[in-house]
Enzyme design. Structure first.
Site, PDB file in Angstrom:
ATOM      1  CG  ASP A  35       6.673   0.861  -3.225  1.00 44.78           C
ATOM      2  OD1 ASP A  35       5.804   0.863  -4.248  1.00 44.78           O
ATOM      3  OD2 ASP A  35       7.374  -0.114  -3.179  1.00 44.78           O
ATOM      4  CG  HIS A 105       3.528  -1.361  -4.869  1.00 46.21           C
ATOM      5  ND1 HIS A 105       4.650  -1.316  -4.411  1.00 46.21           N
ATOM      6  CD2 HIS A 105       3.277  -2.691  -5.226  1.00 46.21           C
ATOM      7  CE1 HIS A 105       5.341  -2.499  -4.608  1.00 46.21           C
ATOM      8  NE2 HIS A 105       4.406  -3.262  -5.138  1.00 46.21           N
ATOM      9  CB  SER A 266       5.775  -6.352  -3.695  1.00 40.82           C
ATOM     10  OG  SER A 266       6.248  -5.895  -5.074  1.00 40.82           O
TER      11      SER A 266
END
Length: 366
Positions: A35, A105, A266
């Protein structure tokens, strides 16, 4: 502040505390998070994983007792956004200051897994810079392919891909397709988010294709309906869903630290990844040696390392709901189990374990 989702994760945490009997001699599940990187400077990672949250806004973490700091469970890191090639061997654990995340994230995803899957080890591959929204959701496929091959050398059992591709030329995806198939040949499970484009759009690839990954949609905290942003169910992929609304995750230290609310597939993906890791941890634990040997003579437990095998187990743990979506059960094997009266804890523990192996046997043998 929106209401924090706690129902699903509370069920999962309480089930783990009550039903899993890990020891430090048990094999450890290793998970790759590919990621935006990882913020090792966040103060919470210097403490054991969060058991529950308190405070006026329910965002003050209370750590588990007698567990190691979360940072010690990060076993490898490589920045694929930089030109230096990764090593093909497992080296010493990375130092906190050596890891980068500009978007948060990846940190949020890794933090969820650290919280929900006790003892699981993580390796972190930074595959996108995180400063461009388009690149965040669909990083360079060749970069992700390189990270998958690195994860294979790191001996991972599961890969979390909270990313996906739309309208990408097939030629550009060929290296990634090859890497995903290589992961399958290495008995590595790949989970991918379906995206948040709404019901008028199909799932992103590879989540849309069961040959390459197990796809995950976001749903509400009760597991009863997909989120409003969830794309339509895929005809050729898995359509698992888990809570992805209003989840409390780590906020980057440079943005103030603490925790913040996020939503989307996600973040539902690491929830399902954690469930899969807990399934493997349960099967591998020393406490289950007798049942493992017995069931292993009847079914191929090695199938748990295949997309089809783990997919069948996740179906057995949950239920079909809201059309073609399949809610993953947060009580793991024990959703239909009737608790005893508590008079004979040792007997009840054995019965609960026997029940779980019955569910597992039926799913794998299907």
């Amino acid at each position: 502040m929106s209401a924090i989702s706690h129902h699903s994760l509370s069920h999962l945490n309480s089930t783990v505390s009550k039903r899993l009997m890990p020891t430090y001699s048990d094999p450890v599940v290793r998970i790759a998070v590919l990621d935006t990187g990882f913020d090792g400077s966040h103060p919470d990672f210097s403490h054991p994983r969060t058991a529950y949250f308190t405070g006026p806004f329910s965002d003050l973490p209370q750590p588990e007792k007698d567990e190691e700091p979360q940072l010690t469970r990060i076993k490898a890191y490589h920045d694929f956004c930089q030109p230096s090639p990764p090593g093909d061997r497992q080296g010493p654990p990375p130092q906190p200051h050596s890891m980068v995340d500009l978007a948060g994230h990846g940190t949020a995803i890794a933090g969820l897994i650290l919280r929900l899957a006790p003892r699981a080890e993580l390796v972190i591959g930074r595959v996108c810079h995180g400063v461009d929204s388009n690149e965040l959701s669909a990083p360079d496929p060749s970069r992700v392919a390189a990270a998958i091959r690195w994860a294979i050398t790191q001996k991972v059992h599961i890969i979390n891909l909270s990313l996906g591709y739309r309208n990408q030329p097939l030629k550009e995806l060929l290296p990634l397709r090859a890497a995903l198939l290589e992961a399958q040949r290495s008995n590595i499970l790949v989970f991918a988010s379906t995206s948040n484009q709404g019901s008028h759009e199909p799932a992103a690839w590879p989540a849309s294709d069961a040959r390459f990954a197990i796809g995950v949609h976001s749903c509400n905290d009760m597991g009863s309906a997909p989120s409003g942003s969830s794309c339509k169910a895929s005809e050729n992929g898995y359509n698992f869903m888990a809570v992805g609304e209003n989840l409390l995750v780590h906020r980057l230290a440079q943005k103030g630290g603490g925790f913040e609310l996020v939503s989307g597939s996600s973040f539902a993906t690491p929830v399902v990844v954690s469930v899969a890791a807990l399934v493997l941890a349960f099967v591998w634990q020393e406490e289950c040696k007798r049942e493992r040997d017995e069931v292993g003579r009847e079914v191929m437990l090695e199938d748990l390392g295949s997309l089809g095998g783990m997919g069948r187990v996740l179906m057995a743990l949950g239920e079909k709901t809201a059309g073609s979506y399949w809610a993953v059960g947060m009580k793991l094997f024990w959703a239909g189990y009737r608790e005893g009266d508590g008079r004979d804890p040792e007997k009840e523990e054995k019965e609960a374990r026997r029940w779980a192996w019955g569910v597992l046997r039926g799913a794998v043998a299907y």
